[in-house]
Every structure is written in C-alpha cells, then in structure tokens.
Design an enzyme around this catalytic site. Structure first.
Site, PDB file in Angstrom:
ATOM      1  N   ASP A   1       0.818  -1.222   0.000  1.00  9.03           N
ATOM      2  CA  ASP A   1       0.000   0.000   0.000  1.00  9.03           C
ATOM      3  C   ASP A   1       0.856   1.280   0.000  1.00  9.03           C
ATOM      4  OD1 ASP A   1      -2.111   1.690   0.285  1.00  9.03           O
ATOM      5  OD2 ASP A   1      -2.828   0.856   2.183  1.00  9.03           O
TER       6      ASP A   1
ATOM      7  N   ARG B   1     -11.952   1.831   8.124  1.00 11.75           N
ATOM      8  CA  ARG B   1     -10.638   2.340   7.759  1.00 11.75           C
ATOM      9  C   ARG B   1     -10.787   3.581   6.856  1.00 11.75           C
ATOM     10  NH1 ARG B   1      -5.515  -0.472   4.793  1.00 11.75           N
ATOM     11  NH2 ARG B   1      -3.969   0.000   6.373  1.00 11.75           N
TER      12      ARG B   1
ATOM     13  N   LYS C   1      -0.949  -8.524  -4.944  1.00 13.45           N
ATOM     14  CA  LYS C   1      -1.629  -8.784  -3.670  1.00 13.45           C
ATOM     15  C   LYS C   1      -2.935  -8.003  -3.726  1.00 13.45           C
ATOM     16  CE  LYS C   1      -1.108  -8.054   1.318  1.00 13.45           C
ATOM     17  NZ  LYS C   1      -0.241  -7.450   2.331  1.00 13.45           N
ATOM     18  N   TRP C   2      -4.048  -8.696  -3.636  1.00 16.08           N
ATOM     19  CA  TRP C   2      -5.384  -8.123  -3.834  1.00 16.08           C
ATOM     20  C   TRP C   2      -6.067  -8.001  -2.479  1.00 16.08           C
ATOM     21  CZ3 TRP C   2      -8.435  -8.128  -8.700  1.00 16.08           C
ATOM     22  CH2 TRP C   2      -9.778  -7.789  -8.494  1.00 16.08           C
TER      23      TRP C   2
ATOM     24  N   GLY D   1      -7.637  -7.644   4.817  1.00 16.08           N
ATOM     25  CA  GLY D   1      -7.151  -7.373   6.169  1.00 16.08           C
ATOM     26  C   GLY D   1      -6.622  -8.662   6.768  1.00 16.08           C
ATOM     27  N   GLY D   2      -5.776  -9.362   6.006  1.00 11.61           N
ATOM     28  CA  GLY D   2      -5.350 -10.711   6.381  1.00 11.61           C
ATOM     29  C   GLY D   2      -6.402 -11.691   5.900  1.00 11.61           C
TER      30      GLY D   2
ATOM     31  N   ASP E   1     -11.643 -18.453   1.794  1.00 16.36           N
ATOM     32  CA  ASP E   1     -12.711 -19.414   1.548  1.00 16.36           C
ATOM     33  C   ASP E   1     -12.466 -20.095   0.207  1.00 16.36           C
ATOM     34  OD1 ASP E   1     -14.110 -17.811  -0.626  1.00 16.36           O
ATOM     35  OD2 ASP E   1     -14.202 -16.384   1.025  1.00 16.36           O
TER      36      ASP E   1
ATOM     37  N   ASP F   1      -3.472 -10.615   9.405  1.00 10.01           N
ATOM     38  CA  ASP F   1      -2.629  -9.427   9.612  1.00 10.01           C
ATOM     39  C   ASP F   1      -1.769  -9.592  10.856  1.00 10.01           C
ATOM     40  OD1 ASP F   1      -3.066  -7.887   7.427  1.00 10.01           O
ATOM     41  OD2 ASP F   1      -4.566  -6.574   8.329  1.00 10.01           O
TER      42      ASP F   1
ATOM     43  N   GLU G   1      20.918 -13.531  11.954  1.00 11.25           N
ATOM     44  CA  GLU G   1      19.555 -13.613  11.416  1.00 11.25           C
ATOM     45  C   GLU G   1      19.577 -13.663   9.882  1.00 11.25           C
ATOM     46  OE1 GLU G   1      17.088 -11.332  14.976  1.00 11.25           O
ATOM     47  OE2 GLU G   1      18.043 -10.127  13.417  1.00 11.25           O
TER      48      GLU G   1
END
Ligand code: GLA
Length: 723
Positions: A365, A441, A474-475, A524-525, A530, A544, A610
């Site tokens: 975003d 939002r 990413k939709w 939103g995650g 489904d 999220d 890391e």
C-alpha cells in the site's frame, strides 16, 4: 458407476471410494435423506421408523397416513410452511402472499461429467457424473433442482441448488440453502472456525444440543469472524479415529450454516447464502442459482478429513497456478515501510532480497494516488511518481536488473471519499441516499455489482499492469459491506449476491488477461479465506497478525479445510508490531516456513546471524516445496491447550517428512515433551539428524523433543526414510 439408482427410480446412492450418500423418494413423494457415512449396500431407509406423533402434521386427513409427517422425517430439502417446523432449506414468498413450499419429487436426470454453475466458482473434475433431482411445489409450479456430483478418491460430494419459477406469478426467494440434509440419529460435536481481525479461524468445538445453532457472516464477505466451513464430529472423534462430516460453501459473500438438533434427536445440517438481507425476486420463467457446497466424510478422524479437503482444493478447485514448481519467496514492504517509502527503498529491498536468496519484492500500500496514510486515495490507481521519484516502469526495470521479480498491491473494490474517483462518481459506492454511511478504515466499498464500476477499475488496473513487468498482485479488501444498497439495482435484496457475481466476473476477466500473474488474496489478512476465493487466488494472506505464537492457532485452525501452501506466511520484525511479543528469528521462520513464505521486514536491520538463518530458510522452503504443496499435513497438538504446537507434512511417496515444533511457553525444570508422529511406515526406518529410528517407534512410542532453553523455542526436523 458411482451414482446408483434403483430400478423403480426412487432410491439414489452416490458412492465414493469409502463413503455412500443416499436418498429416497417416499410414498408421498418427499425426498428423504437415508444415509451419509461409510459405504453401504442396499436401502438404509429400513432404519427409519414411521409413527403417529403428536403435533406433527400429516399430508392428508386419512387415518392411514397418521404415521407420516415431514416434521420428523429426515429430509433432503425442506420447504417452509408445509408442516416441517425445523429450520427450512428453502423459503419462498409466493405470488399469492403465502410462504408455503412443499417440494415433492418430479424426476431425475443422470448426466456425464460434473456440473458447473454459471458465474460462480466450483470444484471441477473430468471424472464424474451429475445427478439432477427435480422437486416441484405443485401449487405454485416452483421447481427446486438439486445437483449432485463427487470426487471419487477424495470422498467428496458436491451439491448445488437451482430454483426456477415455472408458475405465472412473481415470487421471491427468501432463503435458499446450497446443501441441506438431516441425520436421523447420533450425538455430535460441532467444530467451527470463528475469530476476529488478527485472530482468524481458531478451532472451536462444542456439543450440539437442542435447538438451532446458526453460524455465519452478514458482512458481505465470508469474514474473519466465522469461516464458511464446519465439521460435525462424533463425540469421541479425534485426529486419528472416529467419524466426521465436513461441510463448506464455495462462496466469498455472506453465508449461514445451521445445525439443528430436533425434538426427536435428529440433526439438520445446512449451509448457503445468508438469508438476512437476502430476498431474490423471480419472475415467471426465471431461475436462481446458488453457490456450490461440498461435503466430505471420514471414518478415520479429522486428519483424514483434512487430507480429503486439501487434495480436492489442490487438484479440483485452485485454477492453473503460474510458478507451480515453487512459489516465489518474497519481501513485502508493508511492515518494513508502511506508507513511508520511495522507489529507492523498494530497490534496496530487492538488492537485499537477492543477496539473501529471495525471489521477489512486493510493493504494498501507498504507491498510488494521494496515499500517505489510510485516509485517502483508494480508487485512484495511478502511480504517485512524486512520491516514488521515478516511473513504475523504471523502478521495476532496476529491480529486475538485480535479478529480482516484482509484485504490487491493489485494493480494487474500495474507494476513499478523498479520491478523484469518488468525487467524480459518489454513487459508485455502496451507500444509501439520505443516510450517513458507516466507514471502515475511512473507506467505502465500491459497487462491484455494476458493470461500469468494474470496467473503470479494470481499465485503471490494466494501465498499471501494462506499464511495467508486474508478475504478482496482492489483492486486498480492508473493510466489510454494511449498506447493501446499489444505485444500479431496482431490488436491493440481491445486492450482496450480485456484488459477488461481479467480483468473480472481474477476477475471471483479469485472470484471462494476465494469465501469468500470480495472485495473492487478502482482506485485512484472512477476512476472505474461503473456497470461492481460492479458485482464483492460489494462496491468501492468512492474517494481519504476524506474531509467530498467535499464528500457531490461526494456521492450525486454517489447516482443517485449507492446505498449508494456501496460507501466506511471513517472518516479521521482533518485537512484533501487532502484540509486542519478542521471539527468536528462527521461531518466526519455523512458524512461517510451511506456507507460501516471505518476509515483512527490512533485512538490512537484521543481525548477521539472522541474515544467515534467512538464507537457509529461503532454501529450506524451496527445497521442501514439493512436500509442502503436495504432501499430507498432520496436526500433532493443539496450541490452545498444549504448551506447544507440532505439525508435520509427509511426502506422498512416504520417503521424507518435515516436522516443526514451536513452544508457547517455558518452565523451570520442564517436563519432557514426546510427540507421536503420524503418516510414516511402521515397518520402515527413518534418519532424524544423527539417529535412525523405526517408524513404529516414532508413531506408537513417540519422539522426544529436545529440552527447551528459552521461551518460544522452535525445532525443525527432517525425517528421511532409510532404504
Ligand atoms: C491490509 C493487509 C496488510 C497490508 C495493509 C495495507 O491490512 O492485510 O497486509 O497490505 O492492508 O494497507
């Protein structure tokens, strides 16, 4: 033949490898449900008793039918208003104002191949037949057509419902469940997957008692709050033993699932479009088609049930996936940069991605319109070059030159009031004239039931897609619908349903135009995780919440219906941005590594140790992708009850398995943890690290997990068969 029909055309049995689903037409023409479970041979209706029962209506005043009532018979499709008082599968408002619907058998058809449903996603196979049973309400001439098909080896029955108005008056459908059937006997637990934003699909198991339990979503989307999928399990059923039935809807909008224990202890089980705010007008000659529902039965516990569902999703639902061999390991800019970035930051991420062995960078975003926070800009899909400080084409070229692929974020179904699109077309949002809308939002939902709205967004998106080498999208969809009101519709009772048809049509068109682009679903995650979405999006951002400990319950719950590779799983920074928890880097990897893998962080902020774990992790996900995306997933504990979560995935040829363990806590002088593995060959020997152990010991005695040295410690074990 997998669909068996008796000579008199009254008994129908659908057999899969291990299960039978059976229905029968009664003397009065009602279609009753006689069996769903293990394979049977012959008529199971012998198991049903006819009795004169008080306050259960009869179809005629004659004495001889006092022992016949649809109030207690196990029905295959029940209509409201004709003497069955359980929750109905179909409710119709007839042209004369009555709400009676008494569906009786009219005929059947057996067709080659599996049915599809125009405009809606379905499971597909080349290897099946379709049974269509037509029921008719004689007075109104409204017909209900039940479509049945199956996935033979996966023990899956699919079902769909069509309602046609063959009468001469307008009617209204008030409720239409995609699948419905009654189980005459038993004692069951209901396993559902409720949650909330940042805590989706955590298993909930409860005993089914008297009355009707309704689960569902009225949010326009399938929702974080309840998944459109549930399991009815015998009380003692666990992962490995006992009978269970899974039921799910192949749909991404509002849904309802109902399980009702009736007065005589039978169970009505159904799922379909939510009847709240649903009211579908049907003129003479018109037809309504509901979404598909699927059922699966296992007599070998929940583990087997999940395997059936996973293999069906993989092989019969998810459309052609680009990059099937291995999904790109990516770095997503969201938690690393939020709205604060220029093209250079994304190029830097790409450079780092390359040195660390990742494949792709995804710009989340904030790259378009006026979008420096989440108060404005949605709907304006043009590149903010002032912010990026270069064109998208230039930026992607430089990223590709680093040897890294590029993906981008869109939220196509949304609009902010502070956007050019809204200023030009305020009526394109789902709002009601004269009413202040509710905001989520600070945004509104675009009316995707309208073609002009879809066309505008499609054109804007295509312009971006055609301007650069974009290989991944990413939709997102970051709020739910509240005002189901389309300015383009005469009848508002269909708005939610037509929104979904519009969305599916858009996705179909987009997939056809950009077949090589990989699509990640998101709301939103996991607000729209489904089977409907999975048809178009081979994987979905699971939550999220990227905290690896919360993710254990989220991913475990998700795994009941959805295979591991459909879960987007990323490693993020510590302390975690959602809950502030600090966890070791390796633990974050161990939790995320069995899904579609990636990162939400800036690698240059990581320590050398890391970074070297990161390199190893990328290679681990890649080299085990075959097992992750095709193998059999086993849940070995429950992190909501145990101190740890352990899960394993076994390759289909049995040659190798991976086992992950993550502990949720630690104690002084810990007790030892031993885990019984599953899915191995009891007679074979396996190498685990330095040890060679027999499958029988690992499965029937257990495997000792090394002592924990700190909180949130994780283990990853490779288990290889020794020839
Ligand atoms: C949603 C997604 C996040 C991120 C933000 C961007 O919340 O789930 O991953 O993309 O939107 O606004």
């Amino acid at each position: 033949m997998s669909i068996g029909i008796s000579d008199d055309g009254k008994l129908f049995t659908i057999d899969t490898e291990n299960t039978s689903y059976q229905m029968k037409v009664t003397s009065q023409g009602h279609l009753i449900h006689t069996h769903y479970g293990r394979r049977i041979y012959g008529d199971a209706s012998i198991n049903l008793e006819r009795k004169d029962r008080g306050f259960s209506q009869n179809p005629t005043p004659e004495k001889k039918l006092r022992d016949y009532s649809i109030d207690y018979l196990p029905l295959e499709l029940s209509g409201f208003g004709s003497g069955d008082y359980r929750t109905s599968a179909v409710t119709i408002m007839n042209g004369d104002g009555s709400t009676c619907f008494n569906p009786v058998f009219e005929g059947y058809e057996l067709k080659k191949g599996k049915y599809s449903i125009e405009g809606l996603p379905t499971f597909a196979t080349d290897n099946a037949e379709t049974l269509v049973i037509t029921l008719v309400d004689k007075a109104s001439q409204v017909r209900a057509r039940l479509f049945y098909s199956f996935l033979q080896e996966k023990d899956i029955i699919t079902r769909a419902l069509e309602i046609e108005n063959d009468g001469d008056k307008d009617i209204r459908i008030l409720k239409a469940m995609s699948t419905s059937f009654d189980i005459a006997y038993g004692d069951y637990d209901l396993i559902s997957f409720p949650g909330r934003h940042c805590y989706e699909r955590v298993e909930n198991r409860e005993h089914v008692s008297w009355g009707c339990k309704r689960l569902g979503s009225t949010r326009g989307y399938s929702s974080h709050q309840m998944n459109p999928a549930f399991i009815l399990a015998e009380r003692n059923t666990d992962e490995e033993n006992g009978e269970a039935i899974a039921c799910a809807l192949v749909y991404s909008g509002s849904f309802v699932a109902e399980v009702e224990k009736s007065q005589y202890g039978s169970f009505r089980v159904q799922i379909g479009i939510n009847d709240e705010a649903f009211s579908y007008p049907l003129a003479p000659g018109e037809c309504f088609r509901g979404p598909e529902a699927i059922l699966s039965f296992s007599a070998e516990g929940l583990d087997r049930l999940s395997y059936n569902l996973h293999m069906a999703a993989r092989e019969n639902l998810i459309r052609e996936i680009p990059d099937r061999k291995h999904r790109p390991v990516l770095i997503n800019s969201w938690e690393g940069c939020y709205f604060d970035f220029s093209a250079q930051n994304i190029i830097d991420l790409a450079r780092d991605a390359k040195t660390l062995g990742a494949d792709m960078v995804v710009m989340d975003d904030g790259w378009f319109g006026k979008r420096d926070d989440d108060f404005s800009g949605l709907g304006d899909w043009y590149v903010n070059e002032k912010k990026l400080k270069m064109t998208l084409g230039e930026m992607v070229e430089r990223i590709n030159k680093e040897g890294i692929r590029f993906g981008i974020w869109f939220e196509p179904e949304m609009v902010c009031e502070d956007s050019d699109l809204y200023r030009a077309h305020p009526d394109w949002a789902l709002t009601v004239p004269g009413r202040t809308p509710s905001y989520g939002r600070s945004q509104l939902v675009l009316d995707f039931s309208r073609k002009e709205v879809r066309d505008n967004i499609f054109e804007q998106m295509s312009r971006i897609m055609d301007s650069a080498n974009i290989e991944y999208i990413k939709w997102d969809a970051n709020r739910h619908i509240s005002e189901f009101f389309s300015r383009g519709a005469e009848d508002q009772g269909t708005t939610g349903y037509r929104y979904m048809l519009g969305l599916y049509e858009f996705l179909e068109k987009f997939k056809n135009r950009y077949p090589g682009v990989i699509l990640e679903g998101c709301s939103g995650g996991g607000g729209r995780f489904d089977y409907g979405m999975l048809h178009y999006f081979p994987f979905i951002w699971t939550s999220d919440n990227t905290d690896p400990i919360d993710r254990l319950s989220i991913q475990r719950g998700t795994s009941f219906f959805y295979p591991p590779e459909t879960m987007g799983c990323h490693v993020s920074a510590s302390p975690n941005h959602q809950d502030g928890r600090e966890t070791p880097f390796f633990t974050r990897c161990a939790t995320a590594l069995t899904g579609t893998f990636g990162y939400e962080l800036v690698p240059s902020r990581l320590s050398d140790e890391e970074r070297s774990i990161m390199k190893w992790a990328n290679e681990y996900n890649r080299s085990n992708w075959e097992i992750i995306s095709k193998g059999r997933y086993h849940r070995l504990s429950d992190p909501e009850q145990d101190d740890y979560y352990a899960w394993m995935i076994v390759a289909n040829d049995g040659s190798k398995a991976i086992l992950h363990t993550v502990s949720k806590t630690n104690h002084g002088n810990n007790r030892s943890v031993s885990i019984r593995l599953r899915g191995l060959d009891e007679k074979a020997w396996y190498r685990i690290g330095e040890n060679v152990v027999s499958g029988s010991v690992l499965m029937y005695s257990g495997m000792l997990i090394p002592d924990r040295k700190g909180c949130y410690e994780a283990g990853i074990f490779i288990i290889e068969k020794v020839e």
